[in-house]
Design an enzyme around this catalytic site. Structure first.
Site, PDB file in Angstrom:
ATOM      1  N   LYS A 181       1.041  -1.252  -0.064  1.00 30.52           N
ATOM      2  CA  LYS A 181       0.071   0.049  -0.028  1.00 30.52           C
ATOM      3  C   LYS A 181       0.350   1.080  -0.001  1.00 30.52           C
ATOM      4  CE  LYS A 181      -2.085  -2.202   3.714  1.00 30.52           C
ATOM      5  NZ  LYS A 181      -2.236  -2.154   4.844  1.00 30.52           N
ATOM      6  N   THR A 214      -7.616   9.956   9.238  1.00 35.48           N
ATOM      7  CA  THR A 214      -8.323   8.603   9.367  1.00 35.48           C
ATOM      8  C   THR A 214      -7.126   7.825  10.340  1.00 35.48           C
ATOM      9  OG1 THR A 214      -8.600   7.767   7.520  1.00 35.48           O
ATOM     10  CG2 THR A 214     -10.445   9.043   8.015  1.00 35.48           C
ATOM     11  N   GLY A 216      -7.168   3.819  11.493  1.00 41.80           N
ATOM     12  CA  GLY A 216      -7.483   2.336  10.745  1.00 41.80           C
ATOM     13  C   GLY A 216      -7.758   2.163  10.053  1.00 41.80           C
ATOM     14  N   THR A 217      -7.369   2.529   8.767  1.00 41.78           N
ATOM     15  CA  THR A 217      -7.666   2.818   7.101  1.00 41.78           C
ATOM     16  C   THR A 217      -6.531   1.295   7.168  1.00 41.78           C
ATOM     17  OG1 THR A 217      -5.790   3.802   6.384  1.00 41.78           O
ATOM     18  CG2 THR A 217      -7.934   5.062   6.797  1.00 41.78           C
ATOM     19  N   GLY A 218      -5.658   0.764   7.844  1.00 39.47           N
ATOM     20  CA  GLY A 218      -5.184  -0.288   6.810  1.00 39.47           C
ATOM     21  C   GLY A 218      -6.239  -1.482   7.642  1.00 39.47           C
ATOM     22  N   CYS A 219      -6.678  -1.960   8.616  1.00 39.12           N
ATOM     23  CA  CYS A 219      -7.198  -2.408   9.308  1.00 39.12           C
ATOM     24  C   CYS A 219      -8.706  -2.699   8.917  1.00 39.12           C
ATOM     25  CB  CYS A 219      -8.045  -2.166  10.900  1.00 39.12           C
ATOM     26  SG  CYS A 219      -6.658  -2.278  11.431  1.00 39.12           S
TER      27      CYS A 219
END
Length: 275
Positions: A181, A214, A216-219
């Site tokens: 990513k 933001t 928590g985007t990876g989660c």
């Protein structure tokens, strides 16, 4: 008497840490599963005290209790796909790897949570080798962000060509597909990710959402991939749909007590037309 037949829905399991702020970890995963029509189950590896600004405390769960949670889920709620996030320690990683060595037909997505957006270390350095040696070879996909990919390939990544090379190197090193990513790279106006499945590259681009930070985007991204796999999608399509989902969740984020939070209630992404 209501004779309407109830719909059966797929199941996904998340093995990850708890985020007291509700923006990442188990909480983000379960919200994502529900938004995408998948029943979410969980095995909690760590309890964290955190907010969108940072992590102030981490308490790992005993490894045997992590194992018992996973075993309990598989007893009656066998998942169709699994996502592993924050595992934190060598012992917990070993427990997870030992279990999934016997479940290699099940798609396992590994989000190698090493460092939080705030900079807090979420995976002990001694555990990285265990992750690499024991868990990644069992994965269908690993989803490192830029910092994590740089740790895995041990060099800086600055260009799209670097992302392509890293995805291929991760596949060659660990035998699992890699989604690198590149959202933190400044590659023009797009947020660019690279998927390599061992046979072909897929470059996923979406317009960068300006002015939104933001948590928590990876989660959420990796949970969405697991949800689409649980629904029966092939890997490349699952990643493509999840990229659309996370982009919409960022673009339609909400404000909570002065913080931007992802909005998982953005509806179904549009399936790309066949080429």
């Amino acid at each position: 008497m209501n004779s309407t037949r109830r719909q059966s829905i797929p199941i996904a399991l998340t093995i990850a840490g708890s985020d007291s702020g509700g923006g990442a970890g188990i909480q983000a995963d379960l919200k994502t599963f529900a938004a995408l029509g998948v029943h979410g189950t969980s095995a909690i590896t760590c309890i964290t005290a955190q907010t969108p600004r940072g992590v102030t405390g981490i308490q790992p769960i005993r490894p045997d209790m992590v194992r018992k949670q996973i075993e309990a889920v598989f007893t009656e709620l066998g998942p169709d796909a699994v996502k592993a996030g924050m595992l934190f320690s060598t012992d917990i990683i070993r427990i997870v790897a030992e279990f999934f060595e016997k479940k290699q037909q099940l798609p396992l997505i590994v989000d190698p949570v090493m460092v939080a957006t705030s900079g807090a270390v979420l995976l002990k350095p001694a555990a990285i080798r265990t992750l690499n040696d024991r868990l990644l070879p069992l994965a269908a996909l690993v989803t490192p962000n830029l910092d994590e990919a740089q740790l895995l390939v041990r060099r800086q990544l600055r260009t799209l060509e670097d992302l392509l090379d890293a995805a291929e190197e991760i596949y060659q090193s660990f035998g699992c597909a890699a989604l690198v990513k590149g959202g933190h790279l400044r590659l023009g106006k797009d947020a660019v990710d690279v998927l390599f499945d061992g046979k072909q590259f897929t470059v996923l681009k979406a317009k960068r959402i300006q002015g939104v930070s933001t948590h928590g985007t990876g989660c959420t991204y990796s949970a969405a991939i697991a949800a689409f796999l649980a629904r029966g999608e092939k890997l490349t399509m699952a990643v493509t749909l999840a990229k659309q989902f996370i982009t919409s969740a960022i673009a339609q984020s909400r404000r909570v007590a002065g913080h931007s939070v992802l909005n998982p209630l953005v509806g179904e992404p549009h399936r790309p037309c066949a080429q």
